[in-house]
Write a protein that holds these residues in place. Sequence first.
Motif, PDB file in Angstrom:
ATOM      1  N   GLU A   1       4.150   5.024   2.075  1.00 60.25           N
ATOM      2  CA  GLU A   1       3.564   4.430   3.264  1.00 60.25           C
ATOM      3  C   GLU A   1       2.305   5.201   3.679  1.00 60.25           C
ATOM      4  O   GLU A   1       2.296   6.422   3.763  1.00 60.25           O
ATOM      5  CB  GLU A   1       4.567   4.451   4.421  1.00 60.25           C
ATOM      6  N   GLY A   2       1.219   4.449   3.927  1.00 58.46           N
ATOM      7  CA  GLY A   2      -0.023   5.068   4.376  1.00 58.46           C
ATOM      8  C   GLY A   2      -0.930   5.540   3.258  1.00 58.46           C
ATOM      9  O   GLY A   2      -2.075   5.927   3.512  1.00 58.46           O
ATOM     10  N   SER A   3      -0.456   5.511   2.027  1.00 56.38           N
ATOM     11  CA  SER A   3      -1.288   5.948   0.907  1.00 56.38           C
ATOM     12  C   SER A   3      -2.221   4.823   0.471  1.00 56.38           C
ATOM     13  O   SER A   3      -2.018   3.654   0.794  1.00 56.38           O
ATOM     14  CB  SER A   3      -0.413   6.370  -0.272  1.00 56.38           C
TER      15      SER A   3
ATOM     16  N   LEU B   1      -1.743   0.066   0.027  1.00 56.43           N
ATOM     17  CA  LEU B   1      -2.548  -0.967   0.668  1.00 56.43           C
ATOM     18  C   LEU B   1      -2.490  -2.270  -0.131  1.00 56.43           C
ATOM     19  O   LEU B   1      -2.466  -2.271  -1.362  1.00 56.43           O
ATOM     20  CB  LEU B   1      -4.003  -0.520   0.786  1.00 56.43           C
ATOM     21  N   CYS B   2      -2.510  -3.386   0.568  1.00 50.06           N
ATOM     22  CA  CYS B   2      -2.476  -4.705  -0.077  1.00 50.06           C
ATOM     23  C   CYS B   2      -3.609  -4.849  -1.090  1.00 50.06           C
ATOM     24  O   CYS B   2      -3.414  -5.347  -2.204  1.00 50.06           O
ATOM     25  CB  CYS B   2      -2.598  -5.816   0.962  1.00 50.06           C
ATOM     26  N   VAL B   3      -4.812  -4.428  -0.694  1.00 48.90           N
ATOM     27  CA  VAL B   3      -5.987  -4.663  -1.535  1.00 48.90           C
ATOM     28  C   VAL B   3      -5.951  -3.857  -2.826  1.00 48.90           C
ATOM     29  O   VAL B   3      -6.605  -4.220  -3.806  1.00 48.90           O
ATOM     30  CB  VAL B   3      -7.287  -4.343  -0.758  1.00 48.90           C
ATOM     31  N   THR B   4      -5.198  -2.768  -2.844  1.00 50.65           N
ATOM     32  CA  THR B   4      -5.153  -1.940  -4.048  1.00 50.65           C
ATOM     33  C   THR B   4      -4.569  -2.717  -5.216  1.00 50.65           C
ATOM     34  O   THR B   4      -5.068  -2.642  -6.344  1.00 50.65           O
ATOM     35  CB  THR B   4      -4.338  -0.657  -3.799  1.00 50.65           C
TER      36      THR B   4
ATOM     37  N   THR C   1       6.151  -4.323   4.169  1.00 51.65           N
ATOM     38  CA  THR C   1       6.074  -2.870   4.306  1.00 51.65           C
ATOM     39  C   THR C   1       6.046  -2.230   2.917  1.00 51.65           C
ATOM     40  O   THR C   1       6.454  -2.849   1.922  1.00 51.65           O
ATOM     41  CB  THR C   1       7.279  -2.321   5.083  1.00 51.65           C
ATOM     42  N   ALA C   2       5.580  -1.007   2.859  1.00 50.33           N
ATOM     43  CA  ALA C   2       5.521  -0.319   1.569  1.00 50.33           C
ATOM     44  C   ALA C   2       6.910  -0.197   0.957  1.00 50.33           C
ATOM     45  O   ALA C   2       7.093  -0.408  -0.248  1.00 50.33           O
ATOM     46  CB  ALA C   2       4.891   1.056   1.757  1.00 50.33           C
ATOM     47  N   ALA C   3       7.892   0.124   1.767  1.00 53.24           N
ATOM     48  CA  ALA C   3       9.249   0.298   1.245  1.00 53.24           C
ATOM     49  C   ALA C   3       9.817  -1.017   0.713  1.00 53.24           C
ATOM     50  O   ALA C   3      10.541  -1.047  -0.283  1.00 53.24           O
ATOM     51  CB  ALA C   3      10.152   0.858   2.341  1.00 53.24           C
ATOM     52  N   LYS C   4       9.465  -2.112   1.382  1.00 50.88           N
ATOM     53  CA  LYS C   4      10.043  -3.400   1.032  1.00 50.88           C
ATOM     54  C   LYS C   4       9.258  -4.126  -0.060  1.00 50.88           C
ATOM     55  O   LYS C   4       9.815  -4.905  -0.826  1.00 50.88           O
ATOM     56  CB  LYS C   4      10.109  -4.275   2.286  1.00 50.88           C
ATOM     57  N   HIS C   5       7.963  -3.827  -0.137  1.00 50.51           N
ATOM     58  CA  HIS C   5       7.119  -4.623  -1.034  1.00 50.51           C
ATOM     59  C   HIS C   5       6.492  -3.810  -2.163  1.00 50.51           C
ATOM     60  O   HIS C   5       6.772  -4.047  -3.340  1.00 50.51           O
ATOM     61  CB  HIS C   5       6.029  -5.330  -0.221  1.00 50.51           C
TER      62      HIS C   5
END
Length: 744
Positions: free
Chosen positions: A360-362, A366-369, A351-355
């Motif tokens: 979140e959602g921005s 995203l992983c690919v960013t 998750t964005a908060a955890k990783h």
Amino acid sequence: MKFNQLVTIICITMLSFCYHKRAYSADYVGVEQCVDCHQQEYNDWKTSHHNMSMRHASVESVLGDFNNATLAVNEQTHRFFKKGTDYWVNTKGPDGKFHDYQISYTFGYEPLQQYMVKFPDGRVQLIPLAWDSRDKSKGGQVWFHLYPYMEVHDEFFWTNNGQNWNYMCADCHSTNVNKNYDSKTNTYDTTWSEINVACEACHGPASDHIKWSKQPIEQNSNMGFNRNLAPKVGSWEFNKGKKILKPKQLSDSDQLNTCGQCHSRRAQLNNNHDHLKSDFFDKYMLNAITPELYYPDGQIYDEVFVLGSFKQSKMHKAGVVCTDCHNPHSNKLVAPKEAICFKCHVPNEYTAAKHSQHQEGSEASLCVTCHMPKTTYMEIDPRADHSFQIPRPDISQQIGTPNVCTSCHTKETNQWAINALAKQFPNSSYQQSDHFAIAFAQAGAGIPISGDSLSYIAQNSLEANIIRASALSRMDRFPGQNAMVAIMRGIKHQDPQIRIGAIAGSAAYPFEDRWQIISPLLQDPVFAVRTETAGALVINWQNMNANQQALLTPALNEYIEIQQFNSDRGFGLMNLANIHRAKGEVKLAELTYLKAIEIEPIFATSYVNLADLYRQLGDDDKSLVLLKKGIKNQPQSATLRYSAGLNLYRQQQLKYAIDYFTQATEIEATNAQYWYVLGLAQEKINVSKAMVSISKAYDVGRNPQHLYALCEFKIKYRDPTTQACLDRLAKIVPPQVIKQLTGG
């Protein structure tokens, strides 16, 4: 019935039989034969980049404005217009003047479309003026110049070989291509089954599939195709306590090599070998992770078209292939980006908060960013890096490679990113860990200890094979015991790219040793391996005994076939000339070098090699005339000026030699050898300038021998800074070297 009528009927019947037999047995049947049974796939393909890869120029295919539109660049105006239904451009030709050229084909369509001109000799060339097909809101719907500062002597000037479709593009942008180059007339008669990338470009010829479709269904049938394009991983399984799913079962697949034919930076070796049922390296030579294409850490630098990047990744090692993420027919993603990643990466662990620590959602979350940063090529075309790297700002801080953290947070430093990652991942075993990037960067700088580091990487099974191969190929400058061990192990590796890397890495060893190491590969089962071996060894033809020559000849003949296939390029003919020269066939070598110069007059290396042949024959005057011709045709070449300087230096014309050496350093300021030789030439005229040049040689190349030479100069001419030079040298060489230099 009259006899003539009977003959006519028989002839028509025979012609009809021959036609249908030929059509029925033909390998390639065309996309229209696929539509009825594969409507959804066909509909997906119709809107794809593959379908639009190349088209005849028509109202349906041309996106650009040809209604007397103009584009002004560098005080020159290019014009786009129509003559009836034909499309034309007025632009600068190879003579430096503007001419009208008819557009024959379109090339691609989004985010830009290019256009091609066909010449009477069969050449098809891409013009440098492209149409930005994006929406106006994104800055599109305008003409722009891809290479605004390109001159007629540049390889990628639009009428030169760098923009030649027949050699550079056709194999990937059309289906079932045959280049059909005639070296005698220097013309092309290039053919294809379909002008774009259609069904059979990936699935292979479909005539047997059509036969199969009309027969009762067979179990375990290949459906009439000779390739398997299914994914490698049948299913993925979750193991308790693990964040990433593992493949439950793996099977063989031709998919990666099929896609890799085009989605890679590679050279084509022939048009008749099968790169699927044999080996990719039987038909193509995949580029390694070289400084010209990649940053030292493997991130993309030049356009590499995915495969070389992907082969570095953990995804590749796990068995992921293209269709795990991409729809092969529409070329679009099979699901939203995050959904694709979460097929294997447990969602609640990433998750964005955890990783990522981004909202979140921005886009930033995203992983690919972070793991697939994009680099923009051709002005407006962003391409994602498929090596799936973990950001390493600590490496960026050491060797200057880019990283996504500071690419987005442009006001922050690498140290800030290092601290941020340390705070977010305090138990990470990855940050600050050893990385091949350091060894690759040190090797690029000529650091002597690089050989040992490269040897370790080459033998480390935890590294990707393409990285191990790239480490081996860099060893040619660092011979040593550890390098020798790595090379000998590389020769026996099952991956042909590692074996090819070992061949390149063995270049520094004497012929007797090199023959012992790599000659077994002359009988390698993979075409590229045995031909690379032959190309590496043939230079020593005169030193071989009859048995060695006999062993070399079969692979050498295949190597010659590659050069003949590529004889539309200067390098192909130059390689042929080098073979003649190695064999002592001087006249043939000269004629072939001259042919290379004729078909590609801007290719500097042909002049350099022929000039060296003339030098070897004792004709320095003829050599110098040739080099001056080369400089005129390729004014950007430093090596031509350096070679001219050597010629004049041999003739004791120091003033003119120094002038050419100086020009070489101005064009290629990071070439340590040019600075060093300039310094040697300057010694007899200006010692101070000589020491400045040799100092520069060490600064740009970090070769201890250059620093040794500088200290030797200072001792010889009693320079007051001699001790400082010796102190500097003492830090990088053994004590006995200093004693030898100072006589202590």
